[in-house]
Write a protein that holds these residues in place. Structure first.
Motif, short mmCIF file in Angstrom:
data_model
loop_
_atom_site.label_atom_id
_atom_site.label_comp_id
_atom_site.label_asym_id
_atom_site.label_seq_id
_atom_site.Cartn_x
_atom_site.Cartn_y
_atom_site.Cartn_z
N ARG A 159 -65.30 66.67 24.29
CA ARG A 159 -66.61 66.76 24.37
C ARG A 159 -67.24 67.95 24.54
N TYR A 160 -66.55 68.64 25.69
CA TYR A 160 -67.04 69.96 25.99
C TYR A 160 -65.83 71.08 26.24
N PRO A 161 -65.31 71.38 24.76
CA PRO A 161 -64.09 72.59 24.82
C PRO A 161 -64.85 73.78 25.48
N HIS A 162 -63.78 74.59 25.82
CA HIS A 162 -64.10 76.17 25.90
C HIS A 162 -64.56 76.53 24.68
N ALA A 163 -65.23 77.96 24.65
CA ALA A 163 -65.40 78.48 23.40
C ALA A 163 -64.16 78.88 22.43
N ASP A 164 -63.09 78.86 23.18
CA ASP A 164 -61.76 79.11 22.31
C ASP A 164 -61.16 77.85 22.02
N GLY A 165 -61.76 76.82 22.21
CA GLY A 165 -61.10 75.41 21.83
C GLY A 165 -60.28 74.71 22.94
N THR A 166 -59.86 75.39 24.02
CA THR A 166 -58.95 74.66 24.88
C THR A 166 -60.20 73.93 25.91
N GLY A 167 -59.09 72.97 26.64
CA GLY A 167 -59.91 72.01 27.42
C GLY A 167 -59.79 72.39 29.05
N VAL A 168 -60.97 72.03 29.77
CA VAL A 168 -61.04 72.29 31.12
C VAL A 168 -59.74 71.73 31.85
N PHE A 169 -59.63 70.42 31.50
CA PHE A 169 -58.55 69.75 32.06
C PHE A 169 -57.43 69.35 31.99
N PRO A 170 -56.22 69.47 32.59
CA PRO A 170 -54.90 68.72 32.35
C PRO A 170 -54.98 67.30 32.34
N ALA A 171 -54.10 66.62 31.61
CA ALA A 171 -53.91 65.16 31.97
C ALA A 171 -53.05 64.92 33.26
N PRO A 172 -53.25 64.43 34.16
CA PRO A 172 -52.48 64.20 35.39
C PRO A 172 -51.40 63.04 35.08
N GLN A 173 -50.31 63.42 35.45
CA GLN A 173 -49.20 62.35 35.24
C GLN A 173 -48.71 61.67 36.56
N PRO A 174 -48.35 60.13 36.38
CA PRO A 174 -48.03 59.74 37.70
C PRO A 174 -46.78 59.93 37.98
N LEU A 175 -46.42 59.76 39.13
CA LEU A 175 -44.84 59.86 39.71
C LEU A 175 -44.57 58.75 40.54
N LEU A 176 -43.72 57.96 39.91
CA LEU A 176 -43.48 56.55 40.58
C LEU A 176 -42.20 56.90 41.29
N SER A 177 -41.97 56.25 42.42
CA SER A 177 -40.46 56.39 43.17
C SER A 177 -39.62 55.01 42.84
N GLU A 178 -38.68 54.97 43.49
CA GLU A 178 -37.67 53.79 43.22
C GLU A 178 -38.31 52.55 43.88
N ALA A 179 -39.28 52.59 44.64
CA ALA A 179 -40.06 51.66 45.25
C ALA A 179 -41.54 51.63 44.92
N PRO A 180 -41.86 51.19 43.76
CA PRO A 180 -43.35 51.75 43.36
C PRO A 180 -44.32 50.43 43.93
N MET A 181 -43.59 49.30 44.37
CA MET A 181 -44.43 48.12 45.06
C MET A 181 -43.43 47.31 45.87
N LEU A 182 -43.50 47.78 46.99
CA LEU A 182 -42.65 47.50 48.24
C LEU A 182 -43.43 46.07 48.77
N LEU A 183 -42.88 44.96 48.75
CA LEU A 183 -43.70 43.86 49.20
C LEU A 183 -43.77 43.69 50.75
N GLY A 184 -44.96 43.03 51.04
CA GLY A 184 -45.17 43.02 52.49
C GLY A 184 -44.64 41.55 52.98
N THR A 185 -44.74 40.97 54.39
CA THR A 185 -44.18 40.13 54.95
C THR A 185 -44.56 38.89 54.28
N ASP A 186 -45.57 38.65 53.31
CA ASP A 186 -46.13 37.35 52.95
C ASP A 186 -45.73 37.38 51.46
N GLY A 187 -45.03 38.36 51.09
CA GLY A 187 -44.33 38.22 49.66
C GLY A 187 -45.33 38.95 48.67
#
Ligand code: ATP
Ligand code: MG
Length: 337
Positions: A175-203
């Motif tokens: 919607r709002y490119p720079h005059a030269d056509g480039t964008g303001v923002f990079p797209a952020p990438q997620p970095l997941l670990s080997e434990a992306p959802m550790l469970l708590g004591t209740d499961g």
């Protein structure tokens, strides 16, 4: 005048809500990766998401105390305020102002489909759904894009939120490119670990506010008591099978991460030992792994003024970056007079 800021190859932003002490899910889900990224020279921003505490409750209880303790956990885990900008997002006005144009880029239907928002609403302490809860992922987009983050070490639950931030970045650029056509923002990438959802004591997902967490600062006795009470199943044979035996597998994984071994090997060694042996092994592994962190934490806890100073310095640094981004946003929108 065209403002083009240079963004290094890896700019990292992530954060936590000051709703209670950090736990093992945080450590193995994101904190360990933050320290690794810091140590390999990434430009690091870690934020205390204090405004987001009131997404699912009326009042932010003991906010100052939780905020200081979050910084304490960061430092104890190895984040270095000289190399990592640690700040509270309420202290950076330019970041919050980005929320206004960003809200115009997403529809109400899109926000209502977000599975993490649905889960958080289900666990909310409020009877109704506040506008802030509903637009939480857009605020998170403002956090991330205020410093043009490219990489976001997070747990699994944050992936849908990050998708909103990526959508906001893409639509803003179109919607709002720079005059030269480039964008303001990079797209952020997620970095997941080997434990992306550790469970708590209740499961369920280990969470600060669900009474099922083993906090990093817990004593060794508390840790033993909490793990002893963790939900498991009746099968004496210990296996690593997250899909069919989530609770047992989460304890096996936790042990493996603490011992820097494969979860399959840990399970095999335990064999027919049953849940009690698994829990004893997990307790020893966790207490041993966390011992140096807990010692540092106890030393650092004495100097509360230092923790607050870290946040003040961080807010100044994050403020400069967010101001530059906001200036660029206002410029491409034609708001500069
Ligand atoms: P709350 O209950 O207040 O929402 P929380 O424990 O869910 O607290 P957050 O502050 O919401 O913690 O999350 C901070 C970061 O930690 C996010 O990147 C999130 O994905 C990650 N995280 C939280 N819980 C876990 C978990 N159990 N396993 C892996 N990562 C997690
Ligand atoms: Mg959460």
């Amino acid at each position: 005048m065209t403002t083009t800021s240079t963004v290094p190859a890896e700019r990292v932003l992530t954060g936590d809500r000051p709703t209670g002490p950090l736990h093992l899910g945080h450590y193995f889900g994101t904190l360990q990766n933050r320290v690794r990224l810091q140590d390999r020279g990434a430009e690091m921003f870690v934020l205390v998401a204090d405004y987001q505490v009131i997404t699912d409750r009326d009042v932010a209880d003991r906010l100052a105390e939780h905020t200081e303790n979050l910084v304490l956990d960061y430092l104890a885990a190895g984040l270095d305020p000289e190399r990592t900008t640690i700040f509270a997002h309420s202290a950076v006005p330019a970041l919050n102002q980005l929320m206004l144009p960003f809200l115009s880029l997403v529809s109400v239907a899109e926000l209502s489909r977000n599975p993490t928002v649905k889960d958080e609403i289900a666990h909310s302490r409020q009877t109704g759904v506040s506008g802030l809860m509903f637009t939480y992922p857009v605020h998170q987009a403002a956090d991330l894009l205020s410093c043009k983050a490219t990489l976001v070490p997070v747990g699994q639950d944050q992936v849908p939120h990050l998708e909103v931030a990526r959508t906001v970045a893409r639509r803003f650029n179109e919607r709002y490119p720079h005059a030269d056509g480039t964008g303001v923002f990079p797209a952020p990438q997620p970095l997941l670990s080997e434990a992306p959802m550790l469970l708590g004591t209740d499961g369920g997902k280990m969470s600060k506010s669900r009474g099922n967490a083993i906090s990093l600062g817990a004593t060794e006795d508390e840790t033993a008591r909490l793990i002893r009470g963790a939900k498991t199943d009746a099968d004496r044979r210990i296996t690593y099978d997250p899909a069919t035996r989530p609770e047992v597998s989460s304890l096996v994984l936790l042990t493996a991460l603490c011992q820097e071994r494969d979860p399959e090997t840990v399970a095999e060694e335990l064999g027919d030992g049953g849940a009690a042996a698994l829990k004893r092994t997990t307790t020893e592994a966790v207490n041993e792994y966390l011992r140096p962190l807990r010692t540092r934490r106890a030393e650092l806890a004495a100097d509360r003024a230092h923790l607050r100073q870290v946040l003040r310095d961080g807010a100044v640094r994050a403020g400069v970056v967010a101001e530059a981004t906001l200036a660029e946003v206002r410029e491409v929108m034609g708001a500069v007079v």
